[in-house]
Scaffold this active site. Structure first.
Site, PDB file in Angstrom:
ATOM      1  CB  CYS A 182       0.266   8.758  -3.512  1.00  0.00           C
ATOM      2  SG  CYS A 182      -0.736   8.009  -2.242  1.00  0.00           S
ATOM      3  NE  ARG A 211       2.843   7.978  -8.785  1.00  0.00           N
ATOM      4  CZ  ARG A 211       3.855   7.153  -8.980  1.00  0.00           C
ATOM      5  NH1 ARG A 211       4.269   6.896 -10.199  1.00  0.00           N
ATOM      6  NH2 ARG A 211       4.478   6.610  -7.973  1.00  0.00           N
ATOM      7  CD1 TRP A 213      -5.086   3.520  -5.245  1.00  0.00           C
ATOM      8  CD2 TRP A 213      -3.778   2.769  -3.598  1.00  0.00           C
ATOM      9  NE1 TRP A 213      -5.322   2.178  -5.107  1.00  0.00           N
ATOM     10  CE2 TRP A 213      -4.532   1.681  -4.108  1.00  0.00           C
ATOM     11  CE3 TRP A 213      -2.898   2.527  -2.556  1.00  0.00           C
ATOM     12  CZ2 TRP A 213      -4.424   0.387  -3.610  1.00  0.00           C
ATOM     13  CZ3 TRP A 213      -2.788   1.225  -2.062  1.00  0.00           C
ATOM     14  CH2 TRP A 213      -3.546   0.175  -2.593  1.00  0.00           C
ATOM     15  CG  ASN A 264       4.063   7.569  -3.597  1.00  0.00           C
ATOM     16  OD1 ASN A 264       3.297   6.683  -3.219  1.00  0.00           O
ATOM     17  ND2 ASN A 264       4.868   7.419  -4.623  1.00  0.00           N
ATOM     18  N   GLY A 265       3.797   6.636  -0.225  1.00  0.00           N
ATOM     19  CA  GLY A 265       4.479   5.510   0.405  1.00  0.00           C
ATOM     20  C   GLY A 265       3.794   5.110   1.687  1.00  0.00           C
ATOM     21  CD  GLU A 270      -2.977  -8.935 -19.339  1.00  0.00           C
ATOM     22  OE1 GLU A 270      -2.727  -9.383 -18.219  1.00  0.00           O
ATOM     23  OE2 GLU A 270      -3.045  -7.715 -19.575  1.00  0.00           O
ATOM     24  CE  LYS A 273      -5.575  -5.267 -18.587  1.00  0.00           C
ATOM     25  NZ  LYS A 273      -4.228  -5.805 -18.394  1.00  0.00           N
ATOM     26  CD  GLU A 314      -6.287  -4.459 -14.341  1.00  0.00           C
ATOM     27  OE1 GLU A 314      -5.483  -3.831 -13.667  1.00  0.00           O
ATOM     28  OE2 GLU A 314      -6.123  -4.673 -15.557  1.00  0.00           O
ATOM     29  CG  HIS A 337      -9.302 -31.412 -14.228  1.00  0.00           C
ATOM     30  ND1 HIS A 337      -9.343 -32.757 -13.947  1.00  0.00           N
ATOM     31  CD2 HIS A 337      -8.678 -31.297 -15.427  1.00  0.00           C
ATOM     32  CE1 HIS A 337      -8.743 -33.434 -14.914  1.00  0.00           C
ATOM     33  NE2 HIS A 337      -8.337 -32.565 -15.838  1.00  0.00           N
ATOM     34  CE  LYS A 365      -0.012   1.892 -16.252  1.00  0.00           C
ATOM     35  NZ  LYS A 365      -0.659   0.742 -16.893  1.00  0.00           N
TER      36      LYS A 365
HETATM   37  O1  M6R Z   1       4.300  -1.684 -13.248  1.00  0.00           O
HETATM   38  P1  M6R Z   1       4.220  -3.172 -13.130  1.00  0.00           P
HETATM   39  O2  M6R Z   1       4.291  -3.851 -14.433  1.00  0.00           O
HETATM   40  O3  M6R Z   1       5.246  -3.736 -12.181  1.00  0.00           O
HETATM   41  O4  M6R Z   1       2.801  -3.453 -12.501  1.00  0.00           O
HETATM   42  C1  M6R Z   1       2.384  -4.740 -12.153  1.00  0.00           C
HETATM   43  C2  M6R Z   1       0.904  -4.790 -11.915  1.00  0.00           C
HETATM   44  O5  M6R Z   1       0.542  -3.953 -10.866  1.00  0.00           O
HETATM   45  C3  M6R Z   1       0.120  -4.387 -13.161  1.00  0.00           C
HETATM   46  O6  M6R Z   1       0.464  -5.156 -14.265  1.00  0.00           O
HETATM   47  C4  M6R Z   1      -1.394  -4.504 -12.912  1.00  0.00           C
HETATM   48  O7  M6R Z   1      -1.757  -5.841 -12.768  1.00  0.00           O
HETATM   49  C5  M6R Z   1      -2.141  -3.824 -14.052  1.00  0.00           C
HETATM   50  N1  M6R Z   1      -3.175  -2.984 -13.531  1.00  0.00           N
HETATM   51  C6  M6R Z   1      -2.740  -4.770 -15.006  1.00  0.00           C
HETATM   52  O8  M6R Z   1      -3.524  -4.164 -15.967  1.00  0.00           O
END
Ligand code: M6R
Length: 614
Positions: free
Chosen positions: A2, A27, A75, A101-102, A487, A491, A494, A510, A609
């Site tokens: 948010c 956000r 969000w 927000n929270g 990673e 990506k 996501e 395995h 984010k």
């Molecule tokens: O702001 P942060 O690095 O603590 O965030 C951690 C994860 O939420 C963040 O890396 C998330 O996995 C990303 N969307 C990855 O692209």
């Protein structure tokens, strides 16, 4: 999660708020809303399901006048994303509007109590409970808004950054925070609030970062007043933020994610600036110099992080063990925070977070602190909650990352971890002098190698288009490149919503090999190293099952070229630095697959984010 923004001053508030929401949209973006107080003391609230653009369309024929207002991009946590649950929420009396927000964790108990007292609710959100509670206290106890806010916040359990407008007090905004970020912008006869500085910097670079349990009263005719829940005055220094508009705009790229991928060479130069000196053959991190006694000889290091930052932590473990000979554990912050770790004041905890606001990482820090550990933060967002909660740390200095899928923050984190391992290894005498020299100069050269890789963008786009048919992807890597495989898979899933899994290449047999058929592309990081032959065998096993292979290879590796369906060549570098290069084509692959599938890469569904809730 948010985004909240507020304005009080001489300008029309609406355009400032809408622009601010667009900057905060990363956000959260399932609904948006705005509350404006007109000069006639009318409180207009407009809300829409969807993005900020949907709110703009909805409000296009409405009264958007007023020089004070608050706005929110959501969000969803409590209540589905619809207009009723969108913020701002109003109290039943119609005099108060609030954005939040929270999470209010004890909202159901409070709601039950308020319902018993006759309060009616319009939404299923926790936020509405808080504003109803504030209004209930204000009217039944006949106190001013600040007193009511202080009293209500004392009975609330949870995390919040809130801002409130009062119809009866049109020259004022009251805002407060606990465990969710909130920044106040101080302009010339005008004030701003934001979840971060991005909606503010166009107007002023003077900001105040609120601390937990701070309340601020912004009044048109007065200096900001900061108090705690007991109404004790709190002093705050005004900070000048070093952010410019170009850093948070797309700069000609179609998406923030692509811009951020291409920015990486410059970002890494910024990250290394003043820290690496090839002529002097030195890496300097002020955090290490200033905290030698804590960092030089810990019993062990525990890295806590989430998501992409956790993947960077896995690379950090290898670097630190390799160069410093200190045992390192890497924990998901969300698991660590609820564990009972054996940890004491001989341990160092490294917390990695791009946003510096991730709730789980923050809680993990607090737990480690309570057990006496020394905490080192690696953050991007300057002045963020995590940066402030740690004992020391190093910023990655890659500039604001807006795309929800982390790219430049990952390579920035790995770069800082490399410098940390080198600097600490030298202090401890555990790194061979020749290797130290070689890695420093190779690290300094990474930005120019990245540029060469980025030139292959069109070729990677063409490869990506071929693979949009897939419903599943497997990513394989070994050693330093195993976290890169994780990673790469993250990506892709996501932003393209294609299921993808990362594995250490040798683990394939395995279990995951059972999944492999002609429908399942496999991305293999198969650079030249001592395990190259073994990875080559994995590729043969994959090809024997008719899957297509996209291989990330060392320049000129004709053997893998003959086997794989597509290859992307990496320039030569030190093995421990390969993740910095290998991650670039994987970021691009994910980006172009998602684009070919027509997905919203900057704002993928269900993600935010900054994950400021558990
Ligand atoms: O702001 P942060 O690095 O603590 O965030 C951690 C994860 O939420 C963040 O890396 C998330 O996995 C990303 N969307 C990855 O692209």
């Amino acid at each position: 999660m948010c985004g909240i923004v507020g304005y009080l001053g001489k300008r029309n508030a609406y355009p400032v708020l809408i622009k601010g929401l667009k900057r905060l949209e990363y956000r959260g973006y399932d609904s948006a809303g705005v509350a404006l107080l007109t000069d006639e003391h009318k409180l207009n609230v407009y809300k829409a399901k969807g993005k900020v653009a949907d709110l703009e369309a909805y409000a296009s024929d409405k009264d958007i006048s007023g020089t004070v207002g608050i706005a929110h991009t959501r969000w969803a946590t409590h209540g589905e994303p619809n207009t009723a649950n969108a913020h701002p929420h109003m109290s039943s009396s119609g005099s108060l509007a609030m954005i939040h927000n929270g999470i209010i964790e004890n909202y159901s108990v409070l709601k039950k109590q308020l319902i018993e007292k006759g309060v009616e609710f319009k939404s299923s959100t926790d936020t509405e409970v808080l504003i109803q509670l504030i209004d209930y206290i204000k009217t039944t106890s006949k106190v001013d808004l600040l007193t009511a806010v202080r009293s209500a916040l004392r009975s609330v359990i949870g995390a919040y950054a809130i801002a409130i407008l009062d119809k009866d007090n049109p020259d004022e905004i009251i805002a407060a925070r606990k465990s969710s970020p909130l920044v106040v912008g101080i302009g010339e006869e005008e004030f701003f609030i934001g979840s971060d500085a991005s909606p503010i910097i166009e107007y002023t670079n003077k900001v105040v970062y609120l601390d937990d349990e701070d309340i601020v009263v912004l009044n048109r005719n007065k200096e900001p007043q900061y108090v705690d829940f007991d109404n004790t005055k709190v002093d705050h220094d005004v900070t000048e933020v070093d952010l410019n508009l170009a850093q948070i705009e797309k700069g000609g790229y179609p998406h923030f994610m692509l811009k951020e991928i291409y920015e990486q060479p410059d970002c890494l130069k910024d990250c290394m600036r003043g820290r690496i000196n090839v002529e002097a053959n030195n890496v300097t991190l002020s955090a290490i110099i200033d905290n030698r006694k804590h960092l030089i000889n810990p019993r062990r290091i525990i890295i806590v992080a989430c998501g992409t930052s956790w993947h960077a932590g896995l690379i950090g473990k290898q670097l630190i063990e390799d160069f410093c000979q200190i045992p390192v554990e890497v924990e998901y912050a969300s698991e660590f925070r609820y564990s009972n770790p054996v940890i004491n004041n001989q341990d160092v905890v490294i917390a990695i977070s791009q946003s510096g606001e991730t709730a789980d990482t923050l809680a993990a820090i607090e737990l480690a602190k309570s057990k006496g550990a020394f905490i080192y933060g690696i953050c991007n967002a300057i002045g963020s909650s995590i940066a402030r909660a740690t004992h020391t740390g190093s910023y990655i200095h890659v500039g604001p990352e807006i795309g929800v899928a982390s790219t430049k923050a990952f390579t920035g984190q790995v770069t800082v971890l490399t410098m940390l391992a080198l600097a600490l290894g030298k202090e401890r005498g555990t790194v061979d002098q020749q290797r130290y020299t070689t890695v420093i100069s190779a690290l300094e050269n990474i930005p120019s190698l990245m540029l060469q890789l980025l030139e292959q963008g069109d070729m990677i786009r063409d490869i990506s288009r071929v693979f949009t048919y897939a419903h599943n992807f497997l990513y394989l890597g070994r050693g330093y490149n195993y976290p890169v495989a994780l990673e790469g898979a993250l990506k892709l899933k996501e932003i393209s919503y294609i299921h993808a899994e990362g594995y250490p290449a040798a683990e394939m047999k395995h279990g995951p090999i059972a999944l492999i058929d002609e429908e399942m592309p496999v991305v293999v990081i198969a650079t030249q190293n001592e395990l190259h032959d073994k990875v080559l065998s994995n590729i043969q096993e994959i090809k024997a099952r008719h899957a297509r292979v996209i291989a990330i290879i060392s320049k000129g590796d004709e053997t893998v070229k003959k086997l794989a369906d597509a290859t992307i060549e990496l320039p030569e570098t030190e093995k421990c630095l390969e993740p910095l290069l290998a991650s670039i084509p994987l970021q691009m692959l994910a980006y172009y697959v998602a684009i070919a599938k027509g997905k919203d890469v900057d704002q993928p569904r269900n993600l935010a984010k900054s994950v400021t809730v558990e």
